[in-house]
Design a protein around this motif. Sequence first.
Motif, PDB file in Angstrom:
ATOM      1  N   MET A 124      44.188  46.279  36.922  1.00 51.56           N
ATOM      2  CA  MET A 124      45.336  45.400  37.147  1.00 51.56           C
ATOM      3  C   MET A 124      45.732  45.378  38.626  1.00 51.56           C
ATOM      4  O   MET A 124      45.904  44.306  39.219  1.00 51.56           O
ATOM      5  CB  MET A 124      46.500  45.886  36.295  1.00 51.56           C
ATOM      6  N   VAL A 125      45.831  46.558  39.219  1.00 51.49           N
ATOM      7  CA  VAL A 125      46.264  46.642  40.617  1.00 51.49           C
ATOM      8  C   VAL A 125      45.227  46.000  41.540  1.00 51.49           C
ATOM      9  O   VAL A 125      45.563  45.204  42.425  1.00 51.49           O
ATOM     10  CB  VAL A 125      46.500  48.125  41.004  1.00 51.49           C
ATOM     11  N   HIS A 126      43.956  46.311  41.302  1.00 46.70           N
ATOM     12  CA  HIS A 126      42.893  45.818  42.174  1.00 46.70           C
ATOM     13  C   HIS A 126      42.799  44.283  42.145  1.00 46.70           C
ATOM     14  O   HIS A 126      42.758  43.627  43.192  1.00 46.70           O
ATOM     15  CB  HIS A 126      41.565  46.446  41.721  1.00 46.70           C
ATOM     16  N   ILE A 127      42.808  43.711  40.926  1.00 51.26           N
ATOM     17  CA  ILE A 127      42.706  42.244  40.820  1.00 51.26           C
ATOM     18  C   ILE A 127      43.935  41.583  41.437  1.00 51.26           C
ATOM     19  O   ILE A 127      43.822  40.602  42.190  1.00 51.26           O
ATOM     20  CB  ILE A 127      42.548  41.795  39.346  1.00 51.26           C
ATOM     21  N   SER A 128      45.124  42.135  41.144  1.00 49.13           N
ATOM     22  CA  SER A 128      46.354  41.522  41.674  1.00 49.13           C
ATOM     23  C   SER A 128      46.364  41.565  43.197  1.00 49.13           C
ATOM     24  O   SER A 128      46.768  40.595  43.862  1.00 49.13           O
ATOM     25  CB  SER A 128      47.584  42.253  41.147  1.00 49.13           C
ATOM     26  N   LEU A 129      45.902  42.688  43.760  1.00 50.48           N
ATOM     27  CA  LEU A 129      45.850  42.821  45.209  1.00 50.48           C
ATOM     28  C   LEU A 129      44.906  41.779  45.803  1.00 50.48           C
ATOM     29  O   LEU A 129      45.219  41.129  46.816  1.00 50.48           O
ATOM     30  CB  LEU A 129      45.350  44.234  45.549  1.00 50.48           C
ATOM     31  N   ASP A 130      43.773  41.592  45.140  1.00 48.17           N
ATOM     32  CA  ASP A 130      42.785  40.614  45.602  1.00 48.17           C
ATOM     33  C   ASP A 130      43.384  39.205  45.611  1.00 48.17           C
ATOM     34  O   ASP A 130      43.264  38.467  46.594  1.00 48.17           O
ATOM     35  CB  ASP A 130      41.558  40.686  44.681  1.00 48.17           C
ATOM     36  N   VAL A 131      44.082  38.854  44.506  1.00 46.84           N
ATOM     37  CA  VAL A 131      44.699  37.524  44.401  1.00 46.84           C
ATOM     38  C   VAL A 131      45.751  37.355  45.499  1.00 46.84           C
ATOM     39  O   VAL A 131      45.806  36.330  46.189  1.00 46.84           O
ATOM     40  CB  VAL A 131      45.349  37.336  43.007  1.00 46.84           C
ATOM     41  N   ALA A 132      46.584  38.390  45.697  1.00 46.91           N
ATOM     42  CA  ALA A 132      47.657  38.304  46.690  1.00 46.91           C
ATOM     43  C   ALA A 132      47.084  38.154  48.092  1.00 46.91           C
ATOM     44  O   ALA A 132      47.493  37.260  48.854  1.00 46.91           O
ATOM     45  CB  ALA A 132      48.533  39.551  46.602  1.00 46.91           C
ATOM     46  N   LEU A 133      46.126  39.001  48.454  1.00 46.89           N
ATOM     47  CA  LEU A 133      45.558  38.934  49.809  1.00 46.89           C
ATOM     48  C   LEU A 133      44.860  37.609  50.058  1.00 46.89           C
ATOM     49  O   LEU A 133      44.968  37.025  51.132  1.00 46.89           O
ATOM     50  CB  LEU A 133      44.561  40.093  50.015  1.00 46.89           C
ATOM     51  N   ARG A 134      44.167  37.111  49.033  1.00 49.53           N
ATOM     52  CA  ARG A 134      43.427  35.857  49.193  1.00 49.53           C
ATOM     53  C   ARG A 134      44.375  34.689  49.414  1.00 49.53           C
ATOM     54  O   ARG A 134      44.185  33.868  50.298  1.00 49.53           O
ATOM     55  CB  ARG A 134      42.558  35.608  47.958  1.00 49.53           C
ATOM     56  N   ASN A 135      45.452  34.634  48.604  1.00 48.69           N
ATOM     57  CA  ASN A 135      46.360  33.489  48.694  1.00 48.69           C
ATOM     58  C   ASN A 135      47.337  33.582  49.851  1.00 48.69           C
ATOM     59  O   ASN A 135      47.755  32.566  50.398  1.00 48.69           O
ATOM     60  CB  ASN A 135      47.106  33.305  47.375  1.00 48.69           C
ATOM     61  N   LEU A 136      47.717  34.811  50.233  1.00 48.30           N
ATOM     62  CA  LEU A 136      48.727  34.955  51.293  1.00 48.30           C
ATOM     63  C   LEU A 136      48.081  35.029  52.680  1.00 48.30           C
ATOM     64  O   LEU A 136      48.568  34.423  53.625  1.00 48.30           O
ATOM     65  CB  LEU A 136      49.580  36.200  51.047  1.00 48.30           C
ATOM     66  N   PHE A 137      46.982  35.790  52.779  1.00 45.66           N
ATOM     67  CA  PHE A 137      46.419  36.040  54.121  1.00 45.66           C
ATOM     68  C   PHE A 137      44.967  35.575  54.276  1.00 45.66           C
ATOM     69  O   PHE A 137      44.334  35.842  55.275  1.00 45.66           O
ATOM     70  CB  PHE A 137      46.502  37.540  54.443  1.00 45.66           C
ATOM     71  N   ARG A 138      44.442  34.930  53.232  1.00 45.06           N
ATOM     72  CA  ARG A 138      43.039  34.489  53.257  1.00 45.06           C
ATOM     73  C   ARG A 138      42.076  35.647  53.521  1.00 45.06           C
ATOM     74  O   ARG A 138      41.095  35.506  54.256  1.00 45.06           O
ATOM     75  CB  ARG A 138      42.814  33.381  54.285  1.00 45.06           C
ATOM     76  N   ILE A 139      42.425  36.819  52.990  1.00 42.35           N
ATOM     77  CA  ILE A 139      41.523  37.970  53.119  1.00 42.35           C
ATOM     78  C   ILE A 139      40.881  38.203  51.753  1.00 42.35           C
ATOM     79  O   ILE A 139      41.573  38.231  50.736  1.00 42.35           O
ATOM     80  CB  ILE A 139      42.301  39.251  53.522  1.00 42.35           C
ATOM     81  N   ALA A 140      39.555  38.332  51.736  1.00 43.74           N
ATOM     82  CA  ALA A 140      38.875  38.580  50.463  1.00 43.74           C
ATOM     83  C   ALA A 140      38.463  40.050  50.374  1.00 43.74           C
ATOM     84  O   ALA A 140      38.063  40.636  51.371  1.00 43.74           O
ATOM     85  CB  ALA A 140      37.656  37.689  50.351  1.00 43.74           C
ATOM     86  N   ILE A 141      38.616  40.632  49.187  1.00 47.66           N
ATOM     87  CA  ILE A 141      38.067  41.979  48.959  1.00 47.66           C
ATOM     88  C   ILE A 141      36.713  41.770  48.282  1.00 47.66           C
ATOM     89  O   ILE A 141      36.663  41.370  47.119  1.00 47.66           O
ATOM     90  CB  ILE A 141      38.973  42.825  48.029  1.00 47.66           C
ATOM     91  N   PRO A 142      35.617  42.015  48.995  1.00 48.21           N
ATOM     92  CA  PRO A 142      34.320  41.597  48.454  1.00 48.21           C
ATOM     93  C   PRO A 142      33.891  42.353  47.190  1.00 48.21           C
ATOM     94  O   PRO A 142      33.138  41.822  46.390  1.00 48.21           O
ATOM     95  CB  PRO A 142      33.340  41.878  49.605  1.00 48.21           C
ATOM     96  N   VAL A 143      34.379  43.574  47.011  1.00 48.22           N
ATOM     97  CA  VAL A 143      33.851  44.385  45.905  1.00 48.22           C
ATOM     98  C   VAL A 143      34.634  44.230  44.600  1.00 48.22           C
ATOM     99  O   VAL A 143      34.263  44.835  43.597  1.00 48.22           O
ATOM    100  CB  VAL A 143      33.821  45.892  46.275  1.00 48.22           C
ATOM    101  N   THR A 144      35.704  43.400  44.580  1.00 47.20           N
ATOM    102  CA  THR A 144      36.589  43.373  43.408  1.00 47.20           C
ATOM    103  C   THR A 144      35.838  43.126  42.096  1.00 47.20           C
ATOM    104  O   THR A 144      35.926  43.919  41.160  1.00 47.20           O
ATOM    105  CB  THR A 144      37.676  42.299  43.581  1.00 47.20           C
TER     106      THR A 144
END
Lengths: 170, 434
Positions: free
Chosen positions: A27-47
């Motif tokens: 839950m935390v990992h996916i939510s963090l990925d969604v937040a970073l992608r939409n807010l800062f355009r940063i992708a976590i490649p390993v999610t």
Amino acid sequence: MTALLRLAAVVARILAFIGAAGVVLMMVHISLDVALRNLFRIAIPVTAEMVARYYMVATAFLPLSWLELRREMVSVELFEFAMTRSVRRVSDALVCLVSAIVYASLAWATWNAALSNFRSGTYVELASMKMPVWHSFFLPPVGFAIAAATCLLLTFHDLHPAASHAEEAS
Amino acid sequence: MNPEVGFVGIGILIILLLLRVPVAMALIAVSFGGITALLGVTPAFGILSNTPYSFVASWTMSAVPMFLLMGFVAFHSGLTGGLFAAAKVVLRRLPGGLAVSSIFACSGFAAVSGSSLACAAAMGRIAIPEMVAAGYRPSIAAGSIAAGGTIGALIPPSILMIIYGVFAETSVTQVFIGGVGIGVITAIGYCLVIIGISLFRPDLVPARDTSPVSEEGRAAILQVMPITILVLLIFGGMFSGLFTATEAGAVGALGTILLAAVTGRLTKWNITHSLIDTVTSTGALFIIGVGAAMFTRFLGISGLSHFLSSFVAGADLGYFKLMLIIVLIYLALGTFMEPFGAMLTTLPIFLPILRAEGISLVWFGVVVVKMLEIGMITPPVGMNVFVIKNVAGKYVSIAQVFAGVLPFIIMDLFVIALVIAVPSVVMFLPDLLK
């Protein structure tokens, strides 16, 4: 017997706890990925790989022994009402024995798969890196093996409830 | 290719299930035995060693534990507790107003939870005592909630629909959007049943409530406002493409936990029990999924899937006859099987036939979930009915609940007939948002 069953219960609880930790991390990992992608355009490649290969596999297979102890597996209870207590007990024991055999076969088969992935050092090719994932192949055999042992203990317990109770009393 | 082995496999599977062998174990054992008989022990062993990992290590499937967690947190922390009171404020003046409110509350709960059992349990606990106290015949009160609970698996999120989407290799988001249609049609149908009962059998339902809105009612609307906004944000984000259906589960679960924390409803007990329920349901479900994936391989290798699809094509059954057969099979299975088991044991047989016939798999996903949900309220094994008996046992007997759901089952059959005759009632939304 009862002591062994109690040990199985402790192991099963620990494994179920790791499974629950998998849920929280997912839950935390996916939510963090969604937040970073939409807010800062940063992708976590390993999610996606972390979620699929570690959290999901841990959540699905590690708690199996705990489910067996709580008798939470889904089955068809069409004739249950027509069973006397002793018939029901024998039926429970046989069902546990079948489950133990199936789990043991699964444990053996997935253990071999895990060994071959370990030897080849299985990894996933991501855009910027190679992510080793062979470790995760060891989770299913662990879950299945403990579930097989638990079901075997439950089989004996169902067949000799009196012995188990006597031992417990002493 | 040896379809006979496939038929024998199905026969042994049924026998094992009747002998109370868990669905997952029966599927795995039959598939392993069958593939060994067809190809030998080494290939069978290969499938046994690969399937568990490859089935579960799936990004799309992670939506299952996430949506389960979201529903359990909302339920245990009482975020949905005010739904019934809030619905009453608006709807209580209708004929059968309390029962209609309970259907609306079930629909609201359905948008947070993906399972019909949770929906029936949550609403049954709150609404049945109040309806009985207001003068409803207990069977009608309990029947409304047992049936209303099935909406939990129709309106997204829906665990059944996620697993269907993965198995049928079709878009989960599209099936979800189709689920909105069938959920709303079902809710309207159930409300019509209640209004019909109160018009034609006024002895079963109390007279209309004409009292003014109480302070309590206003407070209830405020109480459900936060979770309503959260659900709208999550589904808005999902359907607008901000995040995928898979990610929506995680965002929804985290959002619900944060909301529970902010509103002072998050306790150690709540979060522990939500996690226990999530792990239990996920583990029980996925091992059945592993079995079903192996069973699909077995039926494919035996040539039974191909045999059945060419048989159906050759028999030239036509759309209506084919659907009639499928509906009857699901209604029969639903009387004694739990929906996940029934769905996962039959999809390997039906999907190749439906693909060959060119039937939309998004549409079928919606229909199959609706049919399985009818099975949740039909005797002798109707899980929703048992849950209602469990949470409101002092008001009704099992037989009374089954009697109470009867008019709703008849309405369900009308809904199924409608959806089969006019597929666009379900498909217009998915087609519109494609």
